[in-house]
Design a protein around this motif. Structure first.
Motif, mmCIF file in Angstrom:
data_model
loop_
_atom_site.group_PDB
_atom_site.id
_atom_site.type_symbol
_atom_site.label_atom_id
_atom_site.label_comp_id
_atom_site.label_asym_id
_atom_site.label_seq_id
_atom_site.Cartn_x
_atom_site.Cartn_y
_atom_site.Cartn_z
ATOM 1 N N PRO A 85 -15.159 -2.871 -1.283
ATOM 2 C CA PRO A 85 -14.217 -3.444 -0.315
ATOM 3 C C PRO A 85 -13.739 -4.831 -0.769
ATOM 4 C CG PRO A 85 -16.096 -2.484 0.812
ATOM 5 C CD PRO A 85 -16.408 -2.433 -0.661
ATOM 6 N N THR A 98 0.825 -1.213 0.000
ATOM 7 C CA THR A 98 0.000 0.000 0.000
ATOM 8 C C THR A 98 0.856 1.258 0.000
ATOM 9 O OG1 THR A 98 -0.166 -0.146 2.399
ATOM 10 C CG2 THR A 98 -1.977 -1.103 1.137
ATOM 11 N N LYS A 118 -10.617 10.901 0.114
ATOM 12 C CA LYS A 118 -11.059 11.791 -0.971
ATOM 13 C C LYS A 118 -12.512 12.186 -0.924
ATOM 14 C CE LYS A 118 -11.719 7.490 -2.306
ATOM 15 N NZ LYS A 118 -10.966 6.362 -1.743
ATOM 16 N N GLU A 153 -10.989 6.515 7.729
ATOM 17 C CA GLU A 153 -11.085 5.063 7.520
ATOM 18 C C GLU A 153 -10.350 4.259 8.588
ATOM 19 O OE1 GLU A 153 -10.246 4.243 3.364
ATOM 20 O OE2 GLU A 153 -11.915 5.529 2.759
ATOM 21 N N ARG A 204 0.820 -4.566 7.970
ATOM 22 C CA ARG A 204 -0.461 -3.894 7.769
ATOM 23 C C ARG A 204 -0.862 -3.947 6.289
ATOM 24 N NH1 ARG A 204 -3.461 0.409 10.440
ATOM 25 N NH2 ARG A 204 -4.633 1.481 8.804
ATOM 26 N N LEU A 211 -8.386 8.085 -8.238
ATOM 27 C CA LEU A 211 -8.604 8.496 -6.850
ATOM 28 C C LEU A 211 -10.050 8.369 -6.440
ATOM 29 C CD1 LEU A 211 -8.411 12.345 -6.281
ATOM 30 C CD2 LEU A 211 -9.212 11.244 -8.350
ATOM 31 N N ALA A 212 -10.892 7.902 -7.360
ATOM 32 C CA ALA A 212 -12.252 7.509 -6.986
ATOM 33 C C ALA A 212 -13.061 8.619 -6.333
ATOM 34 C CB ALA A 212 -12.201 6.261 -6.088
ATOM 35 N N MET A 213 -12.872 9.829 -6.796
ATOM 36 C CA MET A 213 -13.734 10.918 -6.289
ATOM 37 C C MET A 213 -15.052 10.956 -7.035
ATOM 38 S SD MET A 213 -11.711 14.360 -5.296
ATOM 39 C CE MET A 213 -13.160 15.188 -4.662
ATOM 40 N N ASN A 214 -15.069 10.369 -8.213
ATOM 41 C CA ASN A 214 -16.328 10.296 -8.973
ATOM 42 C C ASN A 214 -16.917 8.905 -8.713
ATOM 43 O OD1 ASN A 214 -14.968 8.476 -10.560
ATOM 44 N ND2 ASN A 214 -15.267 9.557 -12.478
ATOM 45 N N ASP A 259 -0.245 8.549 4.796
ATOM 46 C CA ASP A 259 -0.430 9.374 3.602
ATOM 47 C C ASP A 259 -1.660 10.266 3.735
ATOM 48 O OD1 ASP A 259 -2.783 7.877 2.427
ATOM 49 O OD2 ASP A 259 -1.327 6.239 2.544
ATOM 50 N N ASP A 312 -4.281 10.345 1.945
ATOM 51 C CA ASP A 312 -5.553 9.623 1.814
ATOM 52 C C ASP A 312 -5.982 9.045 3.157
ATOM 53 O OD1 ASP A 312 -6.675 8.970 -1.197
ATOM 54 O OD2 ASP A 312 -4.556 9.459 -1.212
ATOM 55 N N ARG A 367 -1.049 5.655 -7.276
ATOM 56 C CA ARG A 367 -1.037 5.435 -5.826
ATOM 57 C C ARG A 367 -1.822 4.189 -5.460
ATOM 58 N NH1 ARG A 367 -1.462 11.669 -4.587
ATOM 59 N NH2 ARG A 367 0.773 12.057 -4.772
ATOM 60 N N PHE A 419 -2.334 3.524 -2.119
ATOM 61 C CA PHE A 419 -2.636 3.754 -0.706
ATOM 62 C C PHE A 419 -3.920 3.020 -0.311
ATOM 63 C CE2 PHE A 419 -0.768 8.316 -1.104
ATOM 64 C CZ PHE A 419 0.513 7.810 -1.033
ATOM 65 N N GLU A 420 -4.030 2.727 0.988
ATOM 66 C CA GLU A 420 -5.273 2.161 1.515
ATOM 67 C C GLU A 420 -6.442 3.063 1.125
ATOM 68 O OE1 GLU A 420 -5.334 1.566 5.744
ATOM 69 O OE2 GLU A 420 -3.386 0.580 5.735
ATOM 70 N N GLY A 421 -7.463 2.470 0.581
ATOM 71 C CA GLY A 421 -8.688 3.216 0.292
ATOM 72 C C GLY A 421 -8.616 4.155 -0.894
ATOM 73 N N ARG A 422 -7.478 4.204 -1.550
ATOM 74 C CA ARG A 422 -7.289 5.178 -2.624
ATOM 75 C C ARG A 422 -8.356 5.038 -3.711
ATOM 76 N NH1 ARG A 422 -4.655 9.961 -4.336
ATOM 77 N NH2 ARG A 422 -4.436 9.851 -6.567
ATOM 78 N N GLN A 423 -8.613 3.795 -4.139
ATOM 79 C CA GLN A 423 -9.561 3.584 -5.239
ATOM 80 C C GLN A 423 -10.948 3.209 -4.723
ATOM 81 O OE1 GLN A 423 -6.991 0.822 -7.819
ATOM 82 N NE2 GLN A 423 -7.730 2.350 -9.261
ATOM 83 N N GLY A 424 -11.167 3.435 -3.439
ATOM 84 C CA GLY A 424 -12.424 3.066 -2.801
ATOM 85 C C GLY A 424 -12.101 2.340 -1.511
ATOM 86 N N ARG A 425 -12.910 2.576 -0.488
ATOM 87 C CA ARG A 425 -12.621 1.993 0.827
ATOM 88 C C ARG A 425 -12.493 0.476 0.730
ATOM 89 N NH1 ARG A 425 -14.452 3.819 6.681
ATOM 90 N NH2 ARG A 425 -13.689 2.015 7.801
#
Lengths: 472, 201
Positions: free
Chosen positions: A422, A296, B27, B45, A324, A413-416, B20, B22, A432, A434-440
């Motif tokens: 999950p 992540t 977002k 989260e 993690r 980044l899944a803002m739309n 980070d 996020d 990126r 990162f955790e949750g970046r493309q959706g929780r």
């Protein structure tokens, strides 16, 4: 005679408006790119203090983060209320402050970092800022480009300058040539894998070496785009004939005598022999393999031929972070990367949403069918989309089973509405993981467009060289 | 901008590396057109379950740290995007100071624009501060920007570096734009020179 300077030194020196005794500089900004998410509070600040945009002719706005990419997006109901308000605020701010604007309905609309170069706003030797960390993309032209926060967006709008202290110089050299199946994305991820996500903190990186020279402008944009993931303030590549050829004839590139003068200046933009580097990293192009991320953090990079690492193989705080990551990603140490099953494939973003990226993916997919639950291609701009349709790429994607979308940041980044559920696992060409970046709860593996296309065909992470029939 | 001079408060330990932006503010909360109100979604989260219930193990949900004003964090805090919503969310929660071994560049910059003091300390010092923070709400640290020191609850004091311009702005709550506009004539001069040297720009 002046001391030898790096490319960064030269661009910096040419933009210093004022230097204070403590070394703090006021730096002039040539191009300010604006999008809907990080600008509303800045425009509001201008209104509250009765200030104007100092240089509206150097300020370019386009909505990209929130906009739906489905074909029915002209229908306002496709956007949530808060997204609609944010895009409407940009419409209004662009109109009220008289800045250049590409609204959602314009074919030139797209991801701000794709639109800027495409329209010829980004040129060598410029300073370019945007309230978005991937502004680093524009460094591919030999322009000093970096992300800023909203307070700084307001500062640039009001003054066309930025308060800065100079960063240190870091050279990243990629020697030799890349092997078949290896792309710009593999270079940039491999560099982050080698240096870590904080390896570039406090530096501006200049990428150089034969493998960088051999990249197209679009590949160079992919490399610089992720300089920020390595912690660097900016990434740079010295301009050359490829750069000039890319810029020539673009709508906002200079013409005639101005063009000649510009090229003469651009040819002075390189790091001098003997210039001082605070840090040097060298990778051999031949050693770079197609890579994917397993964790992540973008530094969690391995060749596709590798296995999921054990947290014990790390030291310090990374042990806990790796554990993690594995828990979040649902992976087991020792598992072969090519055994990881993929649900979704996302091709797009400011990292890999340009025409060459779509060509590379389409070359893998041509005449074949996907084995993942869903796959989407989101072109980086309306013009990229139009060109891909003209070249027949769109039909290849559609025939393979991909959704063919309109331009925007989308699932990067899944803002739309484009989001992972999950546990949903995605092969993504974005930047990126990162955790949750493309959706929780969503699980992201970063890779090149060709690798993402290969994963789409097999339903698991795949070495694209096998699909291509290349010997590993 | 709110001034920052000295602060004595509860420090919360977050030893995870690479926290980070996020994680700091996901977002879905960037759609606001305001600066305030993000504190309830800080670390959303990590802090809440999907249906909005507090996760009791998360540090800022623990009774001792609910009013924390200082964060002691793992390396490379604030990496990722340029979203100023990250410092806005910290500030709205009540965090005025973050201490780590390193920060991502843009996040670091954004803190100073919002009256938050980010402090870089070497690993051995961060280890001492982390241990102190883990003692809970009775362990109140003092951050003194004037003297450039952080003092633990048991009186150990450590110096830190801060850029003099940024220190000046924080101590006085100064707005950068106002300061820069005092140099408007230098900007005018630069623009007219650049117009002849680089007319294409």
């Amino acid at each position: 005679m002046t001391a030898p300077r790096t490319l960064y030194d030269k661009i910096w020196d040419d933009h210093v408006v004022h230097q204070a005794e403590d070394g703090t500089c006021l730096l002039y900004i040539d191009r300010h790119l604006v999008h809907e998410v990080t600008s509303p509070q800045a425009f509001e600040g201008l209104r509250m203090s009765g200030r104007k945009v100092r240089a509206p002719e150097k300020t370019i706005a386009v909505p990209d983060h929130n906009v739906p990419t489905t074909l029915d997006r002209a229908n306002a109901a496709t956007m949530t209320e808060d997204s609609r308000i944010q895009v409407a605020a940009l419409d209004e701010n662009a109109r009220d402050f008289g800045i250049h604007y590409y609204p959602v309905s314009d074919v030139r609309q797209g991801i701000v970092h794709i639109v800027g170069p495409e329209q010829g706003w980004t040129l060598p030797g410029m300073t370019v800022v945007c309230g978005d960390s991937h502004t680093a993309t524009h460094g591919a032209f030999g322009s000093l480009a970096h992300g800023i926060g909203t307070s700084e967006v307001e500062h640039v709008l009001a003054t066309q300058t930025l308060i800065q202290r100079k960063a240190k110089n870091m050279k990243v050299e990629i020697t030799g040539s890349l092997r078949a199946g290896v792309t710009a994305k593999d270079i940039t991820l491999s560099v982050i894998g080698a240096t870590g996500t904080a390896g570039g903190t406090g530096y501006v990186i200049e990428y150089c070496g034969q493998a960088i020279r051999e990249l197209s402008m679009e590949g160079r944009m992919t490399v610089c785009n992720m300089a920020i993931e390595g912690g660097a303030r900016a990434g740079l590549i010295a301009p050359d004939e490829k750069t000039f050829a890319y810029c020539m004839g673009r709508p906002h590139a200079p013409k005639g005598a101005k063009w000649e003068a510009a090229v003469a200046y651009w040819k002075t933009l390189f790091s001098d022999e003997g210039a001082h580097w605070d840090k040097v990293v060298t990778l051999r192009g031949e050693d770079i393999a197609p890579v994917v991320t397993w964790g992540t953090s973008p530094e969690d990079v391995l060749p596709i031929t590798g296995t999921v690492p054990s947290p014990d193989s790390f030291t310090g705080g990374k042990v806990e972070a790796a554990q993690r990551s594995l828990d979040y990603m649902g992976l087991t140490p020792g598992q072969k990367l090519t055994d990881i099953a993929i649900d979704t494939v996302f091709i797009g973003s400011c990292t890999n949403g340009r025409i060459e990226d779509l060509r590379a993916a389409a070359a893998i997919l041509k005449g074949k069918k996907i084995k993942v639950k869903r796959a989407m291609v989101v072109p980086g701009s309306g013009l990229v989309r139009a060109q891909a349709e003209e070249e027949g790429l769109a039909q290849i994607f559609i025939d393979a089973g991909f959704e063919w979308r309109l331009a925007g940041c989308s699932m990067c980044l899944a803002m739309n509405p484009d989001q992972l559920a999950p546990g949903e696992r995605c092969a993504a060409t974005s930047n990126r993981n990162f955790e949750g970046r493309q959706g929780r709860g969503g699980r992201t593996h970063l890779m090149s467009p060709a690798m993402a296309a290969a994963a789409a065909l097999t339903g698991h992470l795949t070495d694209v060289r096998e699909v291509m029939g290349e010997t590993v | 901008m709110q001034k920052f001079t000295t602060l004595t408060g509860i420090a919360a330990p977050m030893p995870l590396v690479n926290i980070d932006t996020d994680m700091i503010i996901p977002k879905q909360f960037l759609k606001t057109i305001q600066r305030s109100g993000l504190g309830k979604n800080l670390f959303d989260e990590m802090r809440y379950t999907q249906d909005g219930q507090e996760i009791p193990e998360f540090v800022l949900n623990q009774p001792a740290y609910r009013n924390a004003e200082i964060l002691i964090a793992g390396d490379n805090f604030g990496c990722g995007s340029s979203r100023e919503h990250a410092p806005w969310a910290l500030l709205d929660f009540g965090i005025r100071c973050v201490i780590s071994t390193s920060f991502a560049d843009i996040f670091y910059n954004n803190c100073f624009k919002n009256g938050i003091l980010p402090i870089v300390m070497p690993q051995d010092v961060v280890d001492v501060l982390m241990a102190d923070a883990k003692r809970g709400a009775n362990a109140r640290m003092t951050v003194d920007l004037v003297a450039q020191t952080v003092t633990t609850s048991d009186g150990q004091s450590f110096g830190f570096d801060v850029d003099s311009h940024r220190k000046h702005c924080l101590l006085n709550g100064l707005d950068d734009i106002g300061l820069t506009l005092e140099k408007a004539s230098a900007i005018d001069r630069f623009e007219s020179q650049a117009a002849s040297l680089r007319p294409w720009a």
